[in-house]
Each structure stands twice: as structure tokens, then as C-alpha cells.
Design a protein around this motif. Structure first.
Motif: not given
Length: 362
Positions: A60-61, A63-70
Motif C-alpha cells: 500500500i503506497d 496514498g492508500g493505493n495498492q501497488v505491485k513491487i516487482p
């Protein structure tokens, strides 16, 4: 001199401490703890570099958004890793390193997930990690940071953190350490800081009785974190690269292999095991018939035994057993094929008495 706020640290995964099933004398326990994470010499450690978008960490970044860390690395980062493996190998050691594109056959699986810290499992701890998981990660830009890569590969070979060596005599300004590591770029909890810095590792797990402040396995520390020895009150910054002691110890634990010294293992013939603690005997066997064979050690000792098949000059692992800390001997039972060549490696942890110990195949 680097500011403390610029220093990234390696965060070792926490593993359960080994529990011994029975009381034993301190010398035996010391030998087992020192060697338990080391590989059998001659092992070819295959490493895999994550290289596509199939593997990632979900986070979760801000801003509260779900992100993918490759987990994949750049071509430049992967080349730094390859060169670091070559650097260790060029010290004339018996371990082999080989990159593989098959994640399932890799002993070491390396990711490059930024922001997740740099870390590695220690030695044979990686053996039991599920194949879809990393056993090593580089969490920041390593293009100009080969020392971090050498450090993590040192862990993968079985070497612990040198600054946690109880022989160092380091006295920490503990609250200053907790405060420094709680700040970026590490942002560690007190528990993580204790595990990776302040905690002293078991005396039996360290190499030798001295401390090497220049070891590649040593963290750098800025001013105000070390109270004693007093000469490091203004900071401790290990020299770049492998130290002379790093090289001496890796050569001692993993001496260069000479296949001309391998012994022939014959059915129903006992081969005497005459080794010092940490030593290794290497044997070859070519079956004259296809059947199930048993290989076992005899005598009061702690060993790890590995059986491999030699295929196109490469030892391919078939089976292994580790009897250390147990009231039994190493034992392998497996069907072997006529005309093929097999290698048996036995590393001695501890020998109880001066009497004969041996290995036999039947």
C-alpha cells in the motif's frame, strides 16, 4: 565520511533457533552450531535472478493505493550480482556458483524489490524455503554497491554478521542505535534493530576467536553509536571489498577441491573417516549392478552426508542426511544405476572419541 542517514543495512530473516533433543557436552554443541549452516564443500550453488513481472510484492503506497513491487532486476543489477559471485569464486574455493533460468532447481533465488531492504537467508537455511519465495533480495540500487552484494552472498554461503561477534567487545549506545535505525532509509522497529545489530550471536557460530572490523560481513556505523572500543566512537567504516580474514575463512571452510584425492567406495568395504572437525571426505562409486544400495556412517560422530550423481561433469544432488545432534548415524538408501558415477561427500561436525569411524556401502 558517510552520514548515518545514508547507510542502508541488511535485515536478516529471523529463523528459529536450533533445539537439541538431548543434553550434550559443550564441545559437541559448539562444533554443530559453527558448521550447521555451511554447505558441503563442492556443492554447486545454483542461483536464479527474477527477471519478469510474474513475481511481485503487493503493498500500500502513501496514498492508500495498492501497488505491485516487482522482484525483477535490471540488466545492470544482474551483472553486478554475477560479478560478485565470480569475486567469491576467484578466491580459490571449492564451492561452485552457476546461474540457472529454472527457479525450481535454484538454491538461491534473488529478487530486486526496491524498498524491501537487502537480506539473505544464511547458508543451508535457504534449502527449506518454498521455491516460489526469494532467499535473497536487494532493496536499493546496487549498481555502484558491490559490497552489499558480496555481503549477501557471504550470508548465502553460511557466514553471519561480524559486528554481532561476541568477541568484538562492542559496547553500543543502545538508544542512539535504536533512534538511528528507526529513521529513514531503514525505518526499523526496535525488535528488528536488536535482531540485526545489538544482539550478540552465539559464540559457537563465529569463525575463530578474533574480531574483524574490516570484514565484508560487518556493517558500517556512524558517529555516536559505539561507546567502546573508544577508537570507533566517531564511526566504524570497514574497508571496501573482501578483507584478508574473509578470504582466509572462506578458503578454510570451502577449500579448493581436487578430484584426484577422491577415494573409491567399494561395496562391503569400510572406508576409515580420519578427519578434523570441519573436514570432509569425498568418495566415488560406480555400481556394477543396478539395485538399491545403502550408505551409512559408523561410529560416534556428527556428520552431514550428501549423495550426488555426476552428469556431464556436474554433481546433481540425489539425497542427503544430517545426523548432527542425534543419537544415530547418517544413512542413505537409494536405487543406483549400473555404470553411472556417484559422489558421496561427508563433512564431519564432531567426533566423540579417538576410535575408528567409517563409512560403508552395501
Amino acid at each position: 565520511m558517510r552520514e548515518q542517514s545514508q547507510i542502508h543495512y541488511c535485515n536478516l530473516p529471523e529463523m528459529p533457533r536450533r533445539a537439541f533433543a538431548m543434553a550434550m557436552n559443550p564441545s559437541r554443541m559448539e562444533a554443530i552450531i559453527m558448521l550447521e549452516k555451511k554447505w558441503v564443500n563442492g556443492t554447486k550453488l545454483k542461483y536464479f535472478l527474477f527477471n519478469d513481472d510474474s513475481f511481485f510484492t503487493t503493498a500500500i503506497d502513501s496514498g492508500g493505493n495498492q501497488v505491485k513491487i516487482p522482484w525483477k532486476g535490471s540488466s545492470g543489477e544482474k551483472e553486478v550480482v554475477r560479478n560478485a559471485f565470480k569475486k567469491w569464486k576467484n578466491q580459490g574455493i571449492g564451492l561452485e556458483f552457476e546461474e540457472t533460468t529454472d527457479r525450481l532447481e535454484a538454491h538461491v533465488r534473488i529478487g530486486f524489490a526496491k524498498g524491501e531492504g537487502s537480506w539473505s537467508y544464511v547458508g543451508r537455511d535457504s534449502w527449506d524455503i518454498p521455491k516460489e519465495q526469494r532467499t535473497m533480495n536487494f532493496g536499493w540500487d546496487i549498481l555502484d554497491d558491490q559490497d552489499t552484494v558480496l555481503h549477501e552472498i557471504g550470508h548465502a554461503m553460511g557466514f553471519p554478521h561480524e559486528h554481532q561477534n561476541p568477541n568484538a567487545g562492542i559496547v553500543w549506545n543502545e538508544e542512539a542505535v535504536y533512534t538511528a535505525l528507526a529513521a529513514p532509509p531503514n525505518s526499523w522497529s526496535r525488535e528488528k534493530t536488536f535482531h540485526n545489530i545489538i544482539r550478540k550471536i552465539e559464540p559457537d557460530a563465529v569463525q575463530g576467536s578474533s574480531w574483524d572490523p574490516n570484514s565484508i560481513m560487518h556493517y558500517p556505523f556512524g558517529p555516536g553509536l559505539i561507546t567502546a572500543p573508544s577508537e570507533y566512537a566517531n564511526g566504524l567504516f570497514p574497508e571496501d571489498g573482501l578483507s584478508a580474514r574473509d578470504i582466509a575463512w572462506v578458503q578454510q571452510f570451502y577449500p579448493k577441491m581436487d578430484k584426484r584425492t577422491f577415494l573409491e567406495l567399494k561395496p562391503f568395504h569400510s572406508e576409515i573417516i580420519s578427519l578434523d572437525v570441519g573436514g570432509q571426505i569425498n568418495l566415488e562409486f560406480k555400481p556394477e549392478e543396478t539395485r538399491t544400495y545403502t550408505i551409512s556412517t559408523f561410529g560416534t560422530m556428527d556428520t552431514v552426508m550428501i549423495l550426488s550423481e555426476e552428469i556431464n561433469g556436474e554433481n546433481v544432488y540425489l539425497s542427503g542426511d544430517d545426523d548432527s545432534g542425534e543419537d544415530r548415524n547418517s544413512y542413505i538408501k537409494l536405487k543406483l544405476i549400473k555404470g553411472k558415477k556417484y559422489i558421496v561427500n561427508i563433512r564431519l561436525y564432531y567426533k566423540e572419541s579417538t576410535g575408528d569411524t567409517c563409512v560403508m556401502l552395501w
